[in-house]
Write a protein that holds these residues in place. Structure first.
Motif, PDB file in Angstrom:
ATOM      1  N   TYR A 123       0.845  -1.210   0.000  1.00 22.14           N
ATOM      2  CA  TYR A 123       0.000   0.000   0.000  1.00 22.14           C
ATOM      3  C   TYR A 123       0.880   1.259   0.000  1.00 22.14           C
TER       4      TYR A 123
ATOM      5  N   GLU B  58      -4.597  15.417   8.509  1.00 23.45           N
ATOM      6  CA  GLU B  58      -5.471  14.235   8.387  1.00 23.45           C
ATOM      7  C   GLU B  58      -5.708  13.757   9.809  1.00 23.45           C
TER       8      GLU B  58
ATOM      9  N   ASN C  23       0.004   4.107  13.450  1.00 21.84           N
ATOM     10  CA  ASN C  23      -0.877   2.999  13.024  1.00 21.84           C
ATOM     11  C   ASN C  23      -0.511   2.419  11.644  1.00 21.84           C
TER      12      ASN C  23
ATOM     13  N   ARG D 114      -9.465  -3.904  10.143  1.00 23.17           N
ATOM     14  CA  ARG D 114      -8.155  -3.600   9.568  1.00 23.17           C
ATOM     15  C   ARG D 114      -7.284  -3.006  10.686  1.00 23.17           C
TER      16      ARG D 114
ATOM     17  N   SER E 181      -9.541   2.711   0.617  1.00 21.31           N
ATOM     18  CA  SER E 181      -8.232   3.350   0.493  1.00 21.31           C
ATOM     19  C   SER E 181      -7.534   2.949  -0.804  1.00 21.31           C
TER      20      SER E 181
ATOM     21  N   CYS F 254      -7.922   5.321  11.045  1.00 25.20           N
ATOM     22  CA  CYS F 254      -8.766   6.525  11.138  1.00 25.20           C
ATOM     23  C   CYS F 254     -10.092   6.372  10.395  1.00 25.20           C
TER      24      CYS F 254
ATOM     25  N   ARG G 231       3.289   8.334   1.903  1.00 26.65           N
ATOM     26  CA  ARG G 231       2.376   9.151   1.112  1.00 26.65           C
ATOM     27  C   ARG G 231       2.517  10.650   1.391  1.00 26.65           C
TER      28      ARG G 231
HETATM   29  C1  SIN Z   1      -5.283   6.290   8.601  1.00 25.09           C
HETATM   30  O1  SIN Z   1      -5.679   5.507   9.433  1.00 25.09           O
HETATM   31  O2  SIN Z   1      -4.979   7.446   8.910  1.00 25.09           O
HETATM   32  C2  SIN Z   1      -5.103   5.959   7.143  1.00 25.09           C
HETATM   33  C3  SIN Z   1      -5.806   4.778   6.688  1.00 25.09           C
HETATM   34  C4  SIN Z   1      -5.748   4.565   5.194  1.00 25.09           C
HETATM   35  O3  SIN Z   1      -4.927   5.129   4.468  1.00 25.09           O
HETATM   36  O4  SIN Z   1      -6.560   3.791   4.724  1.00 25.09           O
END
Ligand code: SIN
Length: 490
Positions: A113, A260, A159, A288, A452, A294, A167
């Motif tokens: 990912y 974010e 996390n 997940r 995602s 988030c 990213r």
């Molecule tokens: C996150 O938990 O901040 C990102 C999760 C994601 O990219 O799917």
């Protein structure tokens, strides 16, 4: 599971500043723990503002040359980095699982990912177009060109120790920015390994700088970046409270910000939904990373006509989840990141059950496995006044709320300060379009739990922040527009 990799040199225990691996100036260090058993994995620099300043100095010096490289050349460096990340996926996946706790399969999944963002932005690097503005005055030509904002400070969460930093760094480097980065206190090893591969890929000295720090010293280090006018942008993933602090403290130098932040995602199942598909979507989305994501559904609203059937189907699937440390190859849910996380989850579940909620499965920590495990839980008869409704639980708990009408569920789903993700399942396409329009969130899952993707714009509204990561829009946060007006042409 021990800290032994097929490439042991990827285990870095120093900061990367100006292309050199260095200790903190005052030689401070702190331990990194495996959340599965609290064993110390390694010690890394406990950096201070002095180290943060050294990183900014290096990033500022490197900026003019990196900014002036051809986009194609920057893309080539990112492509080499992408290839190296994939070539070392097993080691990186293992590092993620060791310091973050997610099962090995998820650790490897996160490598793929995170790498996908590097690949994506390598391609986007060569597509940063400007505009020629239709002529407004005789003898004048007006153009809009896009330029890198400058030095970027990236502050990343625990996390997703690889994907979140990848990213942020990838779009920044793609457009010609240089970066100073601080990974989360709990998960610095993956970020350092990633930086090591970036150096191997040919990222020049000073273009990417990574410092590590414990919570208290990390606050001082970041404060230095916030006050430094040379840092032109801050990109952060984490809690809303910290995001607000960063916005306030960076106001003095008017930095560009991408935040974010936290979520409180609703997941809505209508009477007319395909229930099996809704359960599968919820399992994928909710569990997940053990619920520590988030965009995980935090409040699951089920329409009265299917509430009991849905709860039963779901509880059966949740009870079958295998909870174990990442060293167990069958693990589906690992430990939570630390004791504070388990305490919060327990507080939410106890609060709900003391007010009438019922646990169909789970409902308590699992001390026989270790201090950081919590049983995957399904709660029924949950109401809006309970903590599970009002705060992000960030753990493997599914609270099921009952609702009667579409109007009612939209009101309840939107009744939160947050707006990151929202999901719903219905087979009525008119209703689906209404829901997508009326839910207040930056990311919508319509009959889909896995949203995602590097090709999609990820980010929130309201207290979930602003800015977008991934997709063609993901570059905008690292660019500023310059208007050039050329006269005397006729
Ligand atoms: C996150 O938990 O901040 C990102 C999760 C994601 O990219 O799917």
């Amino acid at each position: 599971m021990s800290l032994s990799l097929s490439r042991p040199d990827l285990i870095r225990r120093q900061n990367l500043i100006n292309g050199e691996w260095t200790d903190a100036r005052d030689a401070g260090r702190y331990p990194v723990h495996n959340p599965a058993d609290d064993a110390v994995l390694a010690e890394v620099p406990d950096s201070t503002a002095v180290d943060a300043r050294a990183a900014t100095d290096a990033a500022s010096r490197a900026l003019p040359t990196w900014r002036d490289r051809l986009p194609r050349e920057r893309a080539e460096v990112l492509r080499r980095w992408h290839a190296l990340i994939l070539a070392n996926a097993d080691d990186l996946g293992k590092l993620i699982s060791l310091e973050q706790g997610k099962p090995l399969a998820e650790g490897r999944g996160e490598v793929a990912y995170g790498a996908s963002y590097v690949d994506w932005f390598a391609s986007e690097a060569t597509r940063v177009y400007g505009d020629i503005i239709p002529q407004q005055h005789p003898g004048k030509r007006m153009t809009a060109v896009k330029e890198p904002v400058g030095v970027v400070a990236a502050i990343t969460p625990w996390n997703f120790p690889l994907a979140m930093i990848a990213r942020k760094i990838a779009p920044a480097l793609a457009v010609g920015c240089t970066v100073v980065a601080k990974p989360a206190e709990d998960t610095p090893l993956t970020a350092l390994a990633l930086a090591d591969l970036a150096v191997e890929a040919g990222v020049p000295p000073g273009v990417l700088n990574v410092i590590t720090a414990s919570r208290t010293r990390g606050i001082d280090a970041v404060a230095d970046w916030l006050a430094d006018a040379r840092v032109r942008k801050v990109t952060f993933t984490g809690s809303t409270a910290v995001g607000i602090h960063l916005a306030r403290e960076s106001a003095g130098t008017l930095k560009k910000l991408s935040l974010e932040l936290g979520g409180n995602a609703p997941f809505i199942v209508f009477d007319d939904a395909d229930l099996a598909s809704a359960v599968t979507g919820l399992m994928a989305s909710k569990f997940r990373n053990g619920g520590q994501t988030c965009v995980c559904p935090n409040r699951v609203y089920v329409q009265a006509g299917v509430y009991d059937a849905f709860a039963e189907l779901l509880a059966r699937r949740v009870a079958a989840l295998h909870v174990a440390p990442a060293s167990d190859t069958n693990a589906q849910i690992g430990p939570m990141i630390n004791r504070r996380a388990v305490e919060k989850i327990e507080r939410h579940v106890v609060d709900a059950m003391s007010q009438g909620a019922r646990a169909l499965t789970g409902g308590a920590p699992l001390p026989s496995l270790g201090a950081h495990y919590f049983a995957p839980t399904v709660l029924t008869e949950v109401t809006d006044n309970m903590l599970v409704s009002q705060e992000e639980t960030f753990g493997p708990v599914v609270p099921l709320f009952r609702f009667e009408t579409e109007e009612e569920v939209i009101r309840r789903a939107n009744d939160t300060p947050f707006g990151l993700a929202a999901y719903f399942y219905t087979q009525d396409m008119r209703r689906a379009q209404r829901m997508a329009r009326r839910l207040e969130a930056g990311v919508i899952g319509m009959n889909e739990g896995a949203v995602s993707s590097e090709a999609a714009p990820f980010g929130g509204v309201k207290a979930s922040g602003y800015g977008r990561e991934g997709s063609k829009y993901g570059l905008d946060d690292y660019l500023s527009i310059k208007y050039v007006c050329q006269g005397d042409l006729d």
